[in-house]
Design an enzyme around this catalytic site. Structure first.
Site, short mmCIF file in Angstrom:
data_model
loop_
_atom_site.label_atom_id
_atom_site.label_comp_id
_atom_site.label_asym_id
_atom_site.label_seq_id
_atom_site.Cartn_x
_atom_site.Cartn_y
_atom_site.Cartn_z
N THR A 116 -11.27 8.57 -13.02
CA THR A 116 -10.30 7.99 -12.08
C THR A 116 -10.68 6.58 -11.65
O THR A 116 -9.90 5.90 -10.99
CB THR A 116 -10.08 8.91 -10.87
OG1 THR A 116 -8.90 8.52 -10.19
CG2 THR A 116 -11.28 8.88 -9.93
N GLU A 141 0.83 -1.21 0.00
CA GLU A 141 0.00 0.00 0.00
C GLU A 141 0.86 1.26 0.00
O GLU A 141 0.48 2.28 -0.56
CB GLU A 141 -0.93 -0.03 1.23
CG GLU A 141 -1.87 1.15 1.36
CD GLU A 141 -2.92 1.24 0.25
OE1 GLU A 141 -2.99 0.36 -0.62
OE2 GLU A 141 -3.67 2.23 0.25
C1 DMJ Z 1 -10.19 3.92 -7.16
O1 DMJ Z 1 -11.45 3.95 -6.60
C2 DMJ Z 1 -9.88 5.19 -7.87
O2 DMJ Z 1 -8.83 4.95 -8.74
C3 DMJ Z 1 -9.52 6.30 -6.96
O3 DMJ Z 1 -9.13 7.47 -7.66
C4 DMJ Z 1 -8.40 5.92 -6.05
N1 DMJ Z 1 -8.49 4.61 -5.53
C5 DMJ Z 1 -9.20 3.55 -6.10
C6 DMJ Z 1 -8.39 2.37 -6.50
O4 DMJ Z 1 -7.24 2.16 -5.82
#
Ligand code: DMJ
Length: 646
Positions: A627, A516
């Protein structure tokens, strides 16, 4: 009482009618009585929203009715006081977009055009024209889906039949993994947010709790606000792209029949936006199925009260069941009631598309206002701290990170520019300036030669990189293409170095999956040093960077690295009923965390698949990925021009 001979603006009009004095007197008496009656009626009308609809400008009421099947009063709030124009007098929004919004303001709100409106004999809606007409009598906004599809430069699913057999076999393997993940979710958890693959059941509450790499800031209350089926909505576009037709139909059927938006509870504005709104928008653009569009618009409207703050910067948590003001609040763990950069900075792409599809400018206005506030506030060393007060519009704490809490804000700047067909130069400038400051203050090289992006706490560097920050290799590569000639190679090199470092964080673990967070201090390089940072929850960011690097360089090492991830997932994360995260990447007999994250289907498997596809599958010419890896189309000008009011 002396009656005026003339009413203002109406010179001598009683006389002009040729009336005698007593007739004039009676006429004026009647007129004044009528005026008094009308005036009084304004206050006596029982439904104030009706009053607003008739008498307030369209913009202020454009979201006051909804296509929602809800029977609740769905009246939405006025624009936040924040946006009170005098405060931010200098308009910062890109001119073209502002002009577009202005013209949209005059247009009716598409999603408010009731699907049930009476149809004409040939199925057409009755023509309703006239700009002065109340909203109910206006023609509906129409987004021309067919023309949008024709504007794409590449076929959506693309793919050449003559692909080399090894690459094709790898692609098919990833498709099989997706089918396995979906089938198990469907069997044991359909309608729940996520699958628990060890206990073979579903997970509803406290979802998204591992969204940040700040253990202290993990939310213990955040959830989807009562929404269900996060995995269904997150998986839709991946199933479609992989041509898993039957499975896609199963998911679509669930959305049609069981996806209930009339819920009540605490929702993360950010998560609902990126997973649900983003997932539905992408599914609509890919398939043209109206159900996805109408659900996205309905949900988008439910998010609007979060923006009712003095600055218009939304708060992080919202009660989806309440559409009155004040039903949003900040995360308990967020410094002094602040809003989080990566949360309020990750709405732009989806909200512009909500406006694009609905004709309702309110969504775009909300995110353009966020940009306005961010442009105005002073940036320490040109950096954007992670915590901002939605009340004052000032930073609350000087913690800067391109990983958790900051990450996707930067991503959305460059993607806003790309999505605007490279017209939103304001976003590009903000991105360029931010990247320059990041490079100057946060980018470091370890003794062993690994480039990484540190975190910044009031000027002091924390030599740690979160897994979440590994998306930045891809982002920098994406932006590099459009940097000036002299910067282009520099940024491509930087992107390659960061991607290499993230690959190292995988390669140096026993499972070949990354932790992580990993550190560069006390002799450590690209490895976790704390027990609490050793876990891997099926995150996509490293693979995401491999995809961009592959598409932009065609260096085969990125495909090889991606294949290493596939093998590691199969070996360590695949269990009898799905895929699970693991608690320690540094042991080959890892303990599973019993959670198949929805983003594993939305992002990790989609990016892995795209890595082995031809470049025209979801081509970067036509699409930007939100994202959560949901593809949203670039607004090629021809498609923009053809989205019209009919
Ligand atoms: C996702 O939900 C998206 O990419 C977000 O921007 C960050 N984290 C998670 C995946 O790790």
């Amino acid at each position: 009482m002396v009656l005026p001979r003339k009413l203002p603006g109406m010179p001598g009009w009683p006389a002009a009618l040729g009336l005698r004095l007593p007739q004039k007197f009676l006429f004026l008496l009647f007129l004044s009585g009528l005026l008094t009656l009308c005036f009084g009626a304004l206050f006596l009308l029982p439904d104030s929203s009706r009053f607003k609809r008739l008498f307030l400008p369209r913009r202020a009421t454009s979201s006051s009715s909804s296509s929602s099947s809800s029977t609740r009063d769905t009246e939405l709030p006025r624009s936040p006081p924040a946006a009170a124009e005098p405060r931010h007098a200098s308009p910062a929004a890109p001119r073209r977009l502002r002009e577009k919004l202005r013209s949209r303001s005059a247009a009716p709100a598409a999603h408010t055009a009731p699907a049930s409106r009476p149809q004409g004999p040939d199925g057409e809606r009755p023509a309703e024209v006239g700009t002065g007409a109340p909203r109910e009598s206006r023609a509906p906004f129409h987004f021309d889906y067919e023309r949008f599809r024709q504007s794409l430069r590449h076929p959506v699913r693309g793919g050449r039949p003559d692909q080399d057999p090894d690459t094709r076999a790898r692609k098919m393997k990833i498709k099989e993994m997706m089918k396995f993940a979906w089938d198990n979710y469907k069997q044991y958890a359909l309608g729940k947010n996520e699958l628990r693959p060890l206990t073979k059941n579903g997970h509803i509450g406290n979802m998204f709790e591992t969204e940040t790499n700040e253990p202290s800031s993990r939310c213990s209350v955040c959830n989807a606000g009562g929404l269900r089926g996060a995995t269904v909505v997150d998986a839709l576009d991946t199933l479609y792209i992989m041509e898993l037709e039957e499975e896609f139909q199963e998911a679509k059927k669930w959305v049609e029949k069981s996806f209930d938006l009339n819920v009540n509870g605490e929702a993360s504005l950010f998560e609902v936006n990126i997973r649900y709104v983003g997932g539905l928008l992408a599914a609509y653009y890919l398939t043209g199925e109206e159900v996805f569009k109408s659900k996205a618009l309905e949900l988008g409207e439910k998010l609007l009260p979060a923006f009712n703050t003095p600055t218009g910067i939304p708060r992080g948590v919202i009660n989806l069941g309440r559409q009155d003001t004040g039903m949003s609040w900040s995360w308990g763990w967020a410094s002094a009631g602040s809003s989080i950069l990566a949360e309020f900075g990750t709405l732009h792409l989806e909200f512009l598309h909500l406006t694009e599809l609905s004709g309702n400018p309110v969504f775009a206005e909300k995110v353009l206002n966020i940009r306005k506030v961010l442009k105005r506030v002073e940036k320490p060393q040109g950096l954007y701290p992670n915590f901002l007060s939605p009340v004052t519009g000032n930073w609350v704490q000087h913690h800067v990170s391109i990983g958790g809490l900051g990450d996707s804000f930067y991503e959305y700047l460059i993607k806003s520019w790309l999505m605007s067909d490279k017209k939103d130069s304001e976003a590009k400038k903000m991105y360029d300036d931010a990247l320059e400051a990041i490079e100057k203050h946060l980018v470091k090289k370890s003794a062993g030669g690994l480039t990484y992006i540190a975190e910044w706490r009031g000027g002091i560097l924390d030599h740690k990189m979160g897994h979440l920050a590994c998306f930045s290799g891809g982002m920098i590569a994406l932006g590099a293409e459009h940097a000036g000639e002299e910067r282009k190679q520099h940024y491509m090199d930087l992107a390659a170095e960061i991607t290499n470092t993230c690959h190292e964080s995988y390669a140096r673990s026993d499972t070949k999956l990354g932790p992580e967070a990993f550190r560069f201090d006390a002799g450590t390089e690209a490895m976790a040093t704390r027990l609490s940072e050793r876990y891997y929850i099926l995150r996509p960011e490293v693979v995401e960077s491999y995809v961009y690097m592959w598409r932009l360089t065609h260096d085969v090492k990125y495909r090889q690295w991606g294949w290493e991830v596939v093998k590691a997932l199969e070996k360590h994360c695949r269990v009898e009923a799905g895929f699970s995260g693991i608690r320690d990447v540094y042991t080959t007999v890892p303990t599973h965390d019993n959670m198949q994250q929805s983003f594993f289907l939305a992002e990790t498997l989609k990016y892995l698949y795209l890595l082995f596809c031809e470049d025209d599958v979801l081509s970067l010419d036509d699409w930007v990925f939100n994202t959560e890896a949901h593809p949203l189309p670039v607004n090629h000008s021809n498609f923009k021009a053809k989205a019209s009011v009919q």
